[in-house]
Enzyme design. Structure first.
Site, PDB file in Angstrom:
ATOM      1  N   CYS A 113      46.781  52.064  27.281  1.00 48.85           N
ATOM      2  CA  CYS A 113      46.097  51.237  27.869  1.00 48.85           C
ATOM      3  C   CYS A 113      46.608  51.270  29.429  1.00 48.85           C
ATOM      4  CB  CYS A 113      46.722  49.746  27.428  1.00 48.85           C
ATOM      5  SG  CYS A 113      46.039  48.451  28.110  1.00 48.85           S
ATOM      6  N   CYS A 120      45.424  41.543  39.616  1.00 52.22           N
ATOM      7  CA  CYS A 120      44.363  41.317  39.285  1.00 52.22           C
ATOM      8  C   CYS A 120      43.596  40.471  40.187  1.00 52.22           C
ATOM      9  CB  CYS A 120      44.223  40.832  37.797  1.00 52.22           C
ATOM     10  SG  CYS A 120      42.566  40.687  37.084  1.00 52.22           S
ATOM     11  N   CYS A 124      41.948  34.931  35.077  1.00 56.19           N
ATOM     12  CA  CYS A 124      41.768  34.196  33.741  1.00 56.19           C
ATOM     13  C   CYS A 124      42.684  33.364  33.492  1.00 56.19           C
ATOM     14  CB  CYS A 124      41.389  35.316  32.906  1.00 56.19           C
ATOM     15  SG  CYS A 124      40.081  36.395  33.252  1.00 56.19           S
ATOM     16  N   CYS A 127      45.779  34.529  30.962  1.00 60.06           N
ATOM     17  CA  CYS A 127      46.263  35.911  30.966  1.00 60.06           C
ATOM     18  C   CYS A 127      47.565  35.678  32.177  1.00 60.06           C
ATOM     19  CB  CYS A 127      45.312  36.921  31.831  1.00 60.06           C
ATOM     20  SG  CYS A 127      46.026  38.456  32.035  1.00 60.06           S
ATOM     21  N   GLY A 174      44.263  44.486  36.096  1.00 61.43           N
ATOM     22  CA  GLY A 174      43.074  44.400  36.912  1.00 61.43           C
ATOM     23  C   GLY A 174      41.744  44.446  36.198  1.00 61.43           C
ATOM     24  N   GLU A 175      40.753  44.351  36.792  1.00 60.69           N
ATOM     25  CA  GLU A 175      39.307  44.482  36.405  1.00 60.69           C
ATOM     26  C   GLU A 175      38.700  45.594  37.060  1.00 60.69           C
ATOM     27  OE1 GLU A 175      35.961  44.387  35.294  1.00 60.69           O
ATOM     28  OE2 GLU A 175      36.676  42.800  34.747  1.00 60.69           O
ATOM     29  N   SER A 206      37.038  48.013  29.604  1.00 60.87           N
ATOM     30  CA  SER A 206      37.033  46.407  29.403  1.00 60.87           C
ATOM     31  C   SER A 206      36.687  45.839  30.657  1.00 60.87           C
ATOM     32  CB  SER A 206      38.079  46.069  28.886  1.00 60.87           C
ATOM     33  OG  SER A 206      38.007  44.651  28.442  1.00 60.87           O
ATOM     34  N   SER A 228      35.260  41.280  27.683  1.00 60.05           N
ATOM     35  CA  SER A 228      36.360  40.017  27.489  1.00 60.05           C
ATOM     36  C   SER A 228      35.336  38.663  27.459  1.00 60.05           C
ATOM     37  CB  SER A 228      37.225  40.051  28.493  1.00 60.05           C
ATOM     38  OG  SER A 228      38.221  41.023  28.558  1.00 60.05           O
ATOM     39  N   HIS A 230      35.655  35.640  25.046  1.00 61.05           N
ATOM     40  CA  HIS A 230      36.614  34.596  24.821  1.00 61.05           C
ATOM     41  C   HIS A 230      35.965  33.330  24.647  1.00 61.05           C
ATOM     42  CE1 HIS A 230      39.249  37.795  25.711  1.00 61.05           C
ATOM     43  NE2 HIS A 230      39.120  37.561  27.178  1.00 61.05           N
ATOM     44  N   ASN A 306      48.885  35.709  23.466  1.00 63.27           N
ATOM     45  CA  ASN A 306      50.266  35.916  23.555  1.00 63.27           C
ATOM     46  C   ASN A 306      50.593  34.777  24.796  1.00 63.27           C
ATOM     47  OD1 ASN A 306      50.588  38.470  21.957  1.00 63.27           O
ATOM     48  ND2 ASN A 306      49.110  39.352  23.259  1.00 63.27           N
TER      49      ASN A 306
END
Length: 375
Positions: A113, A120, A124, A127, A174-175, A206, A228, A230, A306
């Site tokens: 990953c 970022c 969101c 996150c 990050g995006e 992603s 993503s 959601h 999480n």
């Protein structure tokens, strides 16, 4: 000439094949030297020109004078009880980013990953990474450097069937599509046979839904695409993923259809859906999601939330996650529940946190809001 005024050496780590060929032409060498050196760097994890024994001693000396292979500094390397490994890496300006290697299938699949930004640029709400704010984009060398560090740590590639890193997901800090000009060259190195030689199905980007860049991505490279999502309604998704205000669900799904149309094989979009207790984990949400995705070739990954301090959200019970999965199954979808990996070393999805000199002051505001709530 003093060390302070010596010309800066060229870092070869993040160079594409074309850039590497141009570099060798610029120092009076043949283009084929690019493939030789790329294999040493990316296959063998070599950063010492003197060890590159299939090139002449004169060229090795010349390379040591004008070039270098400089990856991120390893600040921390830790292993989870489940075999997950995490690296905290120091990049050029002293910031920290994180990358995580996740083993699966009895070690046959090792997914890395990879981060694309320091912090970022999105926020969101579920996150932890996003609450750190944003500093800057990573360079192509800093992105591919994460793969290089992980591979060097695990061991050099012996053959195409025995890669230390078998899959890469651009799902770290990050995006990725907000750093398009560095992310795409890095991914091309991942695919290059003289780089990491990964299949385009084994490299996944992603995104939270930067629609114009999804269209541009499809014109340049056809790696696997994950969204993503959601939430299945704009009202809820805007609350969870603020970029939805600019690019709503309909425009995002339309971009996914256009992306698939550009792929030269049968492909599916991966839909990432983080399950949050009493927010998006009820039967009505499963029904909305199934109806929304009815016409999109896709697979759904369910990700239990999480927790992190002061998020305001809770993780659903295991039974509730299974119920949500069953509702989707009855509606015609296979939706595996992602096993939480590496949470004992803060390496789980949404938990990656580096050292970010936050230009947005988002982290400062977040801490202030926590203090106000406490009072």
């Amino acid at each position: 000439m003093t060390a302070d005024t010596a010309p800066q050496k060229t870092n070869l780590l993040g160079m594409s094949r074309q850039e590497m060929e141009s570099f060798f032409l610029s120092i009076g060498e043949k283009k084929f030297r690019a493939a030789q050196v790329m294999k040493w760097i990316h296959h063998e994890g070599c950063d010492d020109f003197a060890a590159m024994t299939n090139i002449s001693k004169a060229l090795r000396t010349r390379l040591a004078e004008v070039a270098e292979v400089r990856g991120p500094g390893v600040i921390y390397e830790g292993a989870s009880s489940d075999g997950t490994r995490k690296w905290v890496l120091e990049v050029e300006d002293g910031s920290y980013v994180e990358t995580v290697l996740i083993p699966a299938d009895n070690g046959k699949r090792r997914t890395l990953c990879v981060s694309s930004q320091v912090g970022c640029s999105l926020d969101c709400s579920f996150c932890s990474t996003g609450k750190q704010g944003f500093q800057r984009n990573l360079t192509a060398a800093e992105i591919i450097g994460q793969v290089w560090v992980a591979q060097r740590s695990v061991g050099p590639r012996k053959d195409t069937a025995n890669r230390p890193v078998t899959n890469v997901v651009m799902m770290g800090m990050g995006e990725p599509l907000m750093n398009y000009d560095n992310v795409v060259p890095a991914m091309k190195l991942m695919l290059d046979d003289d780089g990491y030689g990964l299949s385009k199905r084994r490299v996944t980007l992603s995104t939270s839904g930067v629609v114009p860049m999804i269209d541009r991505l499809g014109d340049e490279i056809d790696v696997s695409l994950a969204i993503s999502l959601h939430a299945a309604t704009d009202e809820l998704r805007t609350e969870l993923v603020p970029i939805n205000r600019k690019y709503n669900i309909r425009s995002l799904l339309d971009a996914c259809h256009r992306y698939l149309a550009k792929c030269d094989d049968t492909r599916m979009i991966t839909i990432e859906y983080t399950l949050i207790k009493d927010v998006n984990d009820q039967q009505v949400h499963a029904e909305q999601l199934a109806a929304l995705l009815e016409e999109l070739p896709c697979k759904i990954n369910l990700i239990p939330f999480n927790p992190f301090p002061h998020s305001g959200y809770e993780k659903p019970s295991r039974n509730q996650c299974v119920r949500f999965q069953q509702w989707l199954y009855e509606l015609g979808y296979t939706a595996p529940i992602r096993t939480t990996r590496g949470d004992d070393i803060d390496a789980a999805c949404g938990q990656l946190v580096g050292r970010v000199k936050d230009r947005t002051r988002r982290h400062e505001r977040y801490i202030q809001s926590i203090q106000i709530d406490a009072d």
